[in-house]
Design an enzyme around this catalytic site. Structure first.
Site, PDB file in Angstrom:
ATOM      1  CG  PHE A  25      -1.583  -1.296   1.527  1.00 24.40           C
ATOM      2  CD1 PHE A  25      -2.129  -2.097   0.539  1.00 24.40           C
ATOM      3  CD2 PHE A  25      -1.625  -1.754   2.827  1.00 24.40           C
ATOM      4  CE1 PHE A  25      -2.716  -3.323   0.843  1.00 24.40           C
ATOM      5  CE2 PHE A  25      -2.196  -2.983   3.142  1.00 24.40           C
ATOM      6  CZ  PHE A  25      -2.735  -3.764   2.149  1.00 24.40           C
ATOM      7  CG  HIS A  26       4.353   1.477   0.835  1.00 22.99           C
ATOM      8  ND1 HIS A  26       5.450   0.746   1.254  1.00 22.99           N
ATOM      9  CD2 HIS A  26       3.537   1.581   1.917  1.00 22.99           C
ATOM     10  CE1 HIS A  26       5.301   0.423   2.528  1.00 22.99           C
ATOM     11  NE2 HIS A  26       4.149   0.914   2.951  1.00 22.99           N
ATOM     12  N   PRO A  27       1.671   3.402  -2.908  1.00 21.55           N
ATOM     13  CG  PRO A  27      -0.487   4.221  -3.305  1.00 21.55           C
ATOM     14  CD  PRO A  27       0.317   3.411  -2.322  1.00 21.55           C
TER      15      PRO A  27
END
Length: 571
Positions: free
Chosen positions: A467-469
């Protein structure tokens, strides 16, 4: 179209769109000047759900009204699987539901951007300014800043055992992952918590600013487009439930809606790839082909081992642990989940290409599947991934979700997949060490073997995201080095989307630092030395998409306000 109370459109100096990690920082910093009128606009509600503030409650927010609840489209290199992408839709944004790991990233990440004013040494003062580290002030850490950074208070024995096993497997022990001289090793992560409770950027920055009469916070108001007239951002148009709302900005509009929603909002406003916008009937304001491109993330795959010892986070709801959290802010309810981890290299290079996270529970389907046994989950993620995805519009309807495809392992030469396979081998080696023997009794989800074919198959079947876009409105292609959108005046973007390449590590600290510097850029107290090379020249069109701002507007009422209509609540 009316303002928030049904009258003429309210007028502010700055409109900050999105109350996530960056937006909370900007609203707080810009409103420090008493004569500056700031409005922070958030699509979601106030952060008054208890699961926001109890660290272990974050998983209970998934797929709820506080989550944008995105998924990737079919991932072509993962067998067509679709991956769940939670994003906070609440004050604090994803800092209200993330894993709370405080990690700055590697020096070379920032230096590698090649942008004036954005080296690691340029940003270090901003990291220090924002930080209140319980270890105290040092040359590389701050004390007294808004963002509380502390040791984890869960103190789960499995997390300590994982670090011991990593050392037994030949890795070094690390005490401070944010020491610029530390390159790799394993240890317990520091977390953004205050007295054992989540310290989101809403808690850290926004709440202390709410009593300022020049700051207004609008919740439950989704911005649909930026209003551009004569090549200048003049305000925003959106809706609260079925009520159309318009707000005006006399100085700037600052978009802080994240790596998925920021490019979506720009494109809905006519700023993006011209041909694609025309196909959807959206009038073109600025032709910027790289809006929504360059999407990056940290693909990851866990090993899961079950065991018989009742020490996992399954015990958190026990009466004694509920009491301990209430009285001490400690115990399993204080767990950030990824309590331990580390950095390693699969090949020679200037920086680690692998990060590990270890969680003292059975973590399946990124937390969507309920654990059935006591277990430990750990595994690698790829740092410096070469694969690039995209965010595009599926519809001109602003309430439609964007089309997201990360294209994990789509780098062509197979380097990203090879890196993850090397990380899985390291994880298997750690799992065999004596320190973890008590917690690896029953392999629950592991590769068939450590052979190349089995590891590659496992990687494709089990890859998830951390969840690190980032990267979809990057400086150098969409923005200049002052975070200004190319070809449109009075419009900036400030969030993880501005990173040309994603930092190594959990990015919330980096976004906070970027927002701290952005506040100085907006206020004019930080300069942009030199010039930045722009790889895609903007073609500017002065026709606004849809109706522009009309009427003289009204100034916001005196006194701090958090307004959310019937669905909102003060914070």
């Amino acid at each position: 179209m009316s303002g928030p109370r049904g009258g003429p459109a309210a007028v502010y100096d700055y409109l900050v769109v999105g109350a996530g990690s960056a937006g909370c920082v900007l609203a707080a910093r810009l409103s420090e000047a008493p004569g500056v009128r700031v409005c922070l606009v958030e699509a979601g509600p106030a952060d008054d759900d208890e699961n926001v503030h109890v660290p272990l409650g974050a998983g209970r927010l998934f797929r709820t009204r506080l989550d944008w609840d995105y998924d990737t489209h079919d991932e072509p290199f993962l067998g067509g699987r679709r991956l769940y992408l939670p994003r906070g839709r609440v004050l604090g944004g994803s800092s209200s539901m993330n894993g709370m790991v405080y990690m700055r990233g590697h020096r070379s990440d920032y230096d590698g951007w090649g942008l004036p004013g954005w080296t690691f040494d340029d940003l270090l003062p901003y990291f220090i300014r924002s930080e209140d580290n319980e270890r105290g002030r040092s040359p590389v850490h701050g004390a007294g800043g808004p963002l509380s950074v502390s040791e984890g208070r869960s103190r789960n024995p499995m997390s300590t055992a994982f670090v011991e096993a990593a050392v037994q497997a030949g890795h070094t022990a690390v005490d401070d992952f944010n020491d610029p001289d530390v390159r790799e090793g394993f240890g317990l992560y520091q977390v953004t918590q205050r007295d054992g409770r989540r310290c989101s950027n809403a808690t850290a920055f926004l709440r202390p600013a709410l009593e300022r009469p020049n700051l207004t916070v609008e919740t439950n108001l989704q911005v649909h487009r930026i209003v551009v007239e004569g090549g200048r951002a003049r305000g925003v148009a959106g809706a609260r439930l079925d009520e159309a709302v318009e707000l005006r900005a006399e100085r700037e509009v600052i978009v802080c809606t994240g790596a998925y929603n920021s490019p979506q909002l720009l494109m809905l406003s006519g700023i993006g790839p011209a041909d694609e916008l025309r196909e959807l009937g959206i009038p073109v304001v600025a032709d910027l082909p790289m809006v929504g491109r360059n999407l990056q993330d940290h693909p990851s795959a866990n090993l899961v081992f079950a065991h018989s010892r009742p020490v996992s986070l399954l015990i958190a709801d026990g009466a004694e642990h509920v009491r301990r959290f209430a009285e001490e802010g400690a115990g399993p309810l204080a767990s950030n989940v990824p309590e331990a981890g580390g950095f390693a290299r699969s090949r020679s290079g200037p920086a680690p290409d692998l990060q590990f996270h270890a969680s003292p529970l059975m973590l399946l389907d990124v937390g969507l599947a309920a654990p059935t046994d006591h277990a430990i989950s750990f595994g690698p993620c790829v740092l410096g991934a070469r694969s690039r995805g995209s965010v595009t519009l599926a519809s001109p309807d602003p309430t439609a979700k964007p089309r997201i495809r990360h294209a994990y392992y789509g780098d062509g030469d197979g380097a990203d997949l090879a890196t993850l396979v090397a990380g899985l081998r390291m994880a298997l080696e750690i799992s065999r060490q004596a320190a973890l023997a008590a917690y690896t009794e029953k392999p629950h989800l592991v590769p068939e073997s450590d052979g190349e074919a089995d590891l590659r198959d496992y990687a494709r079947r089990c890859t998830q995201t951390l969840f690190h876009p980032a990267g979809t409105c990057a400086m150098g292609t969409v923005l200049d080095a002052g975070l200004r959108v190319l070809g449109v005046e009075a419009l900036r973007v400030v969030d993880a989307s501005v990173m040309p390449t994603l930092v190594r590590g959990n990015p919330n600290a980096a976004v906070t630092s970027i927002a701290e510097r952005a506040a100085d850029l907006v206020r004019g107290t930080a300069s942009v030395p030199g010039t930045v090379s722009v790889h895609n020249t903007a073609s500017v069109h002065n026709t606004a998409p849809g109706r522009g701002v009309t009427g003289s507007g009204t100034a916001p009422a005196a006194g701090a306000a958090v307004r959310g209509g019937a669905a909102g609540s003060p914070v």
